[in-house]
Design a protein around this motif. Structure first.
Motif, short mmCIF file in Angstrom:
data_model
loop_
_atom_site.label_atom_id
_atom_site.label_comp_id
_atom_site.label_asym_id
_atom_site.label_seq_id
_atom_site.Cartn_x
_atom_site.Cartn_y
_atom_site.Cartn_z
N VAL A 16 97.76 88.91 148.89
CA VAL A 16 96.31 88.74 148.96
C VAL A 16 95.60 90.00 149.42
N ARG A 17 96.19 90.74 150.32
CA ARG A 17 95.55 91.97 150.79
C ARG A 17 95.44 93.01 149.67
N ALA A 18 96.52 93.19 148.94
CA ALA A 18 96.52 94.16 147.84
C ALA A 18 95.53 93.72 146.75
N ALA A 19 95.51 92.44 146.42
CA ALA A 19 94.60 91.94 145.38
C ALA A 19 93.14 92.12 145.80
N ALA A 20 92.85 91.83 147.06
CA ALA A 20 91.48 91.98 147.56
C ALA A 20 91.04 93.44 147.48
N LEU A 21 91.93 94.34 147.85
CA LEU A 21 91.60 95.76 147.83
C LEU A 21 91.36 96.24 146.39
N VAL A 22 92.19 95.81 145.45
CA VAL A 22 92.01 96.18 144.05
C VAL A 22 90.68 95.64 143.53
#
Length: 176
Positions: A16-22
């Motif tokens: 979720v953190r990586a997806a939010a940042l992207v």
């Protein structure tokens, strides 16, 4: 669904953190608030009690809340119904609607042939349901009543987005 506007679009992702940042970098959305291992006192997958350990990132993108969901535990779930475990697949999973009477809406969806893929309650008693509308819409529909704790959270995320200058796009929160 015509009586209930879409309040949120949710995606199933491995991180979720990586997806939010992207999403933030591509679309300017955010900030995102990440809740790890969201505690549930009840979790029924298609009527069977099953653990559902998940983390979510919540952010704002224009008028809609965006949620990224990852499942932390193995096993059957409403997430894995659409994106089978170990398939590596990810994508849009559901839209969320506020409804006046959760039990009545669940019954209405069931009567229309949409099975309850997930019924869950958080520790504070807040309940939500994931209705299997995949054959009709290509995604599930999440239902919940607009109780103060939920609408307050939606308002908080929207207010933070209105003031968001791009700094600290992924933040941590805790649900008890």
């Amino acid at each position: 669904m015509a009586d209930h506007p879409i309040r949120q679009i949710a995606y199933f992702v491995p991180d979720v953190r990586a997806a939010a940042l992207v999403h933030h970098r591509h679309y300017g959305s955010g900030p995102y608030f990440v809740a790890e291992h969201i505690p549930l006192r009840t979790s029924l997958h298609r009527g069977v009690a099953r653990p559902f350990d998940h983390s979510s990132a919540y952010g704002q993108w224009g008028p809609l809340m965006i949620e990224f969901v990852q499942q932390n535990n193995p096993g059957p779930s409403a997430m894995h119904d659409l994106y089978p475990e170990r398939s590596g697949r990810q994508g849009m999973h559901h839209v969320a609607l506020f409804v006046d009477d959760l039990a009545a809406e669940i019954a209405r969806y069931n009567a229309a042939g949409h099975e309850t893929a997930l019924y869950a309650e958080m520790n504070d008693g807040f309940a939500f349901a994931m209705m299997d509308t995949v054959a009709q819409t290509g995604h599930m529909v999440e239902l919940y009543q607009p109780v103060a704790s939920l609408t307050g959270f939606y308002d908080y995320v929207a207010k933070c987005a209105a003031r968001f200058d791009g700094t600290d796009p992924v933040r941590t929160i805790t649900f008890t």
